[in-house]
Design a protein around this motif. Structure first.
Motif, PDB file in Angstrom:
ATOM      1  N   LEU A  93      -2.344  -3.102  -8.156  1.00  0.00           N
ATOM      2  CA  LEU A  93      -2.089  -2.072  -9.164  1.00  0.00           C
ATOM      3  C   LEU A  93      -2.469  -0.700  -8.616  1.00  0.00           C
ATOM      4  CD1 LEU A  93      -1.425  -1.651 -12.262  1.00  0.00           C
ATOM      5  CD2 LEU A  93      -3.895  -1.744 -12.607  1.00  0.00           C
ATOM      6  N   PRO A  94      -1.578   0.282  -8.701  1.00  0.00           N
ATOM      7  CA  PRO A  94      -1.986   1.633  -8.298  1.00  0.00           C
ATOM      8  C   PRO A  94      -2.877   2.270  -9.367  1.00  0.00           C
ATOM      9  CG  PRO A  94       0.307   1.662  -9.013  1.00  0.00           C
ATOM     10  CD  PRO A  94      -0.163   0.227  -9.071  1.00  0.00           C
ATOM     11  N   ASN A  95      -4.045   2.688  -8.943  1.00  0.00           N
ATOM     12  CA  ASN A  95      -4.927   3.528  -9.751  1.00  0.00           C
ATOM     13  C   ASN A  95      -5.153   4.793  -8.947  1.00  0.00           C
ATOM     14  OD1 ASN A  95      -5.544   2.092 -12.210  1.00  0.00           O
ATOM     15  ND2 ASN A  95      -6.452   0.534 -10.893  1.00  0.00           N
ATOM     16  N   PHE A  96      -5.978   5.684  -9.439  1.00  0.00           N
ATOM     17  CA  PHE A  96      -6.190   6.948  -8.739  1.00  0.00           C
ATOM     18  C   PHE A  96      -7.674   7.260  -8.654  1.00  0.00           C
ATOM     19  CE2 PHE A  96      -1.805   7.014  -9.868  1.00  0.00           C
ATOM     20  CZ  PHE A  96      -1.208   7.630  -8.781  1.00  0.00           C
ATOM     21  N   LYS A  97      -8.055   7.954  -7.566  1.00  0.00           N
ATOM     22  CA  LYS A  97      -9.427   8.401  -7.349  1.00  0.00           C
ATOM     23  C   LYS A  97      -9.467   9.909  -7.305  1.00  0.00           C
ATOM     24  CE  LYS A  97     -11.960   4.759  -5.377  1.00  0.00           C
ATOM     25  NZ  LYS A  97     -13.219   4.559  -4.765  1.00  0.00           N
TER      26      LYS A  97
ATOM     27  N   GLY B 276      -4.785  18.651 -14.949  1.00  0.00           N
ATOM     28  CA  GLY B 276      -4.570  19.466 -13.759  1.00  0.00           C
ATOM     29  C   GLY B 276      -5.371  19.000 -12.554  1.00  0.00           C
ATOM     30  N   MET B 277      -6.226  17.999 -12.728  1.00  0.00           N
ATOM     31  CA  MET B 277      -7.064  17.470 -11.634  1.00  0.00           C
ATOM     32  C   MET B 277      -6.190  16.770 -10.591  1.00  0.00           C
ATOM     33  SD  MET B 277     -10.094  14.759 -12.325  1.00  0.00           S
ATOM     34  CE  MET B 277     -11.256  14.282 -11.079  1.00  0.00           C
ATOM     35  N   LYS B 278      -6.437  17.050  -9.328  1.00  0.00           N
ATOM     36  CA  LYS B 278      -5.715  16.375  -8.249  1.00  0.00           C
ATOM     37  C   LYS B 278      -6.402  15.035  -7.956  1.00  0.00           C
ATOM     38  CE  LYS B 278      -2.709  17.665  -6.200  1.00  0.00           C
ATOM     39  NZ  LYS B 278      -1.262  17.464  -6.472  1.00  0.00           N
ATOM     40  N   VAL B 279      -5.596  13.995  -7.813  1.00  0.00           N
ATOM     41  CA  VAL B 279      -6.098  12.645  -7.544  1.00  0.00           C
ATOM     42  C   VAL B 279      -5.248  12.004  -6.452  1.00  0.00           C
ATOM     43  CG1 VAL B 279      -7.119  12.279  -9.832  1.00  0.00           C
ATOM     44  CG2 VAL B 279      -4.703  11.753  -9.466  1.00  0.00           C
ATOM     45  N   SER B 280      -5.786  10.956  -5.849  1.00  0.00           N
ATOM     46  CA  SER B 280      -5.024  10.225  -4.829  1.00  0.00           C
ATOM     47  C   SER B 280      -5.049   8.738  -5.162  1.00  0.00           C
ATOM     48  CB  SER B 280      -5.578  10.492  -3.431  1.00  0.00           C
ATOM     49  OG  SER B 280      -6.928  10.146  -3.359  1.00  0.00           O
ATOM     50  N   VAL B 281      -4.009   8.068  -4.724  1.00  0.00           N
ATOM     51  CA  VAL B 281      -3.839   6.660  -5.104  1.00  0.00           C
ATOM     52  C   VAL B 281      -4.940   5.799  -4.493  1.00  0.00           C
ATOM     53  CG1 VAL B 281      -2.272   6.006  -3.215  1.00  0.00           C
ATOM     54  CG2 VAL B 281      -2.085   4.865  -5.446  1.00  0.00           C
ATOM     55  N   ASP B 282      -5.304   4.781  -5.250  1.00  0.00           N
ATOM     56  CA  ASP B 282      -6.278   3.777  -4.853  1.00  0.00           C
ATOM     57  C   ASP B 282      -5.716   2.447  -5.365  1.00  0.00           C
ATOM     58  OD1 ASP B 282      -8.751   2.890  -3.775  1.00  0.00           O
ATOM     59  OD2 ASP B 282      -9.582   2.801  -5.794  1.00  0.00           O
ATOM     60  N   TRP B 283      -5.876   1.399  -4.614  1.00  0.00           N
ATOM     61  CA  TRP B 283      -5.221   0.134  -4.952  1.00  0.00           C
ATOM     62  C   TRP B 283      -6.216  -0.872  -5.503  1.00  0.00           C
ATOM     63  CZ3 TRP B 283      -0.276   1.015  -5.037  1.00  0.00           C
ATOM     64  CH2 TRP B 283       0.259   1.981  -4.187  1.00  0.00           C
TER      65      TRP B 283
ATOM     66  N   GLY C 133       0.806  -1.218   0.000  1.00  0.00           N
ATOM     67  CA  GLY C 133       0.000   0.000   0.000  1.00  0.00           C
ATOM     68  C   GLY C 133       0.835   1.263   0.000  1.00  0.00           C
ATOM     69  N   ARG C 134       2.070   1.162  -0.528  1.00  0.00           N
ATOM     70  CA  ARG C 134       2.962   2.326  -0.607  1.00  0.00           C
ATOM     71  C   ARG C 134       3.215   2.656  -2.070  1.00  0.00           C
ATOM     72  NH1 ARG C 134       7.983   2.310   0.385  1.00  0.00           N
ATOM     73  NH2 ARG C 134       8.324   0.102   0.047  1.00  0.00           N
ATOM     74  N   LEU C 135       3.018   3.934  -2.422  1.00  0.00           N
ATOM     75  CA  LEU C 135       3.364   4.387  -3.760  1.00  0.00           C
ATOM     76  C   LEU C 135       4.813   4.852  -3.726  1.00  0.00           C
ATOM     77  CD1 LEU C 135       2.315   4.869  -6.628  1.00  0.00           C
ATOM     78  CD2 LEU C 135       1.717   7.192  -5.918  1.00  0.00           C
ATOM     79  N   THR C 136       5.607   4.395  -4.669  1.00  0.00           N
ATOM     80  CA  THR C 136       7.012   4.744  -4.713  1.00  0.00           C
ATOM     81  C   THR C 136       7.426   4.990  -6.159  1.00  0.00           C
ATOM     82  OG1 THR C 136       9.228   4.076  -3.983  1.00  0.00           O
ATOM     83  CG2 THR C 136       7.815   2.337  -4.868  1.00  0.00           C
TER      84      THR C 136
ATOM     85  N   PRO D 114       3.818  10.617  -1.355  1.00  0.00           N
ATOM     86  CA  PRO D 114       2.584  10.985  -0.636  1.00  0.00           C
ATOM     87  C   PRO D 114       1.335  10.230  -1.105  1.00  0.00           C
ATOM     88  CG  PRO D 114       3.764  12.945  -1.384  1.00  0.00           C
ATOM     89  CD  PRO D 114       4.464  11.761  -1.982  1.00  0.00           C
ATOM     90  N   GLY D 115       1.362   9.714  -2.331  1.00  0.00           N
ATOM     91  CA  GLY D 115       0.185   9.011  -2.837  1.00  0.00           C
ATOM     92  C   GLY D 115      -0.807   9.930  -3.538  1.00  0.00           C
ATOM     93  N   THR D 116      -0.363  11.102  -3.867  1.00  0.00           N
ATOM     94  CA  THR D 116      -1.192  12.051  -4.608  1.00  0.00           C
ATOM     95  C   THR D 116      -0.506  12.381  -5.927  1.00  0.00           C
ATOM     96  OG1 THR D 116      -0.143  13.858  -3.402  1.00  0.00           O
ATOM     97  CG2 THR D 116      -2.267  13.061  -2.561  1.00  0.00           C
ATOM     98  N   ALA D 117      -1.306  12.888  -6.864  1.00  0.00           N
ATOM     99  CA  ALA D 117      -0.770  13.176  -8.193  1.00  0.00           C
ATOM    100  C   ALA D 117      -1.676  14.184  -8.892  1.00  0.00           C
ATOM    101  CB  ALA D 117      -0.679  11.881  -9.005  1.00  0.00           C
ATOM    102  N   THR D 118      -1.217  14.616 -10.062  1.00  0.00           N
ATOM    103  CA  THR D 118      -1.970  15.559 -10.888  1.00  0.00           C
ATOM    104  C   THR D 118      -2.117  14.969 -12.282  1.00  0.00           C
ATOM    105  OG1 THR D 118      -0.996  17.398  -9.644  1.00  0.00           O
ATOM    106  CG2 THR D 118      -2.010  17.926 -11.773  1.00  0.00           C
ATOM    107  N   VAL D 119      -3.331  14.983 -12.818  1.00  0.00           N
ATOM    108  CA  VAL D 119      -3.575  14.438 -14.153  1.00  0.00           C
ATOM    109  C   VAL D 119      -2.817  15.282 -15.181  1.00  0.00           C
ATOM    110  CG1 VAL D 119      -5.314  13.971 -15.929  1.00  0.00           C
ATOM    111  CG2 VAL D 119      -5.798  13.450 -13.517  1.00  0.00           C
TER     112      VAL D 119
END
Length: 141
Positions: free
Chosen positions: A136-140, A120-127, A32-35, A67-72
């Motif tokens: 698999l890491p996906n994003f919500k 530019g949308m902010k998303v956070s990791v979802d497994w 459950g760690r994004l790296t 951190p588990g966050t990202a930007t589209v």
């Protein structure tokens, strides 16, 4: 056009392969760690992971927890399951990973309507559990 809810692709349809350069990424995902792969000498991030840093030639690697966050960065709206052609709305994205400058990851986004996804949308990791016990890491949204 209205597409409705964006969904991750079904995990039972996804299989991965690993190698010594990519396996730490997938092992971290199981925890459950994004790296992302970071050069142990110059600090340059690289995705996909490679044996040698393209910036300094070092073989040293670090795998910091992000951190588990990202930007589209980019996306597409798809309305057919690539495995069987059935109607299925999903949104593959390329995201810029927070905490790893210059590092992008391909994934899916869910948790919103497909037509609401934007650059530019902010998303956070979802497994998403996938075949062979991997995650698999996906994003919500």
């Amino acid at each position: 056009m209205t597409y409705g809810p964006a969904r991750a692709l079904p995990g039972d349809q996804i299989r991965i392969t690993t190698n010594p350069d990519t396996e730490p990424f997938w092992q971290a995902a199981k925890e459950g760690r994004l790296t992302a792969c970071q050069c142990g000498d110059c600090g340059h991030f690289r995705m996909p992971p490679t044996a040698i840093c393209p910036e300094c030639g070092s073989r040293a690697k670090n795998w910091p927890t992000l951190p588990g966050t990202a930007t589209v960065f980019s996306f597409a709206i798809c309305n057919k399951n690539p495995k069987n052609g059935e109607d299925y709305v999903y949104v593959p994205v390329v995201v810029d990973l927070d905490g790893a400058p210059g590092t992008r990851l391909n994934a899916n986004v869910s948790g919103c309507d497909a037509e609401d996804v934007h650059i530019g949308m902010k998303v956070s990791v979802d497994w998403t559990p996938i075949q062979d016990g991997w995650v698999l890491p996906n994003f919500k949204a």
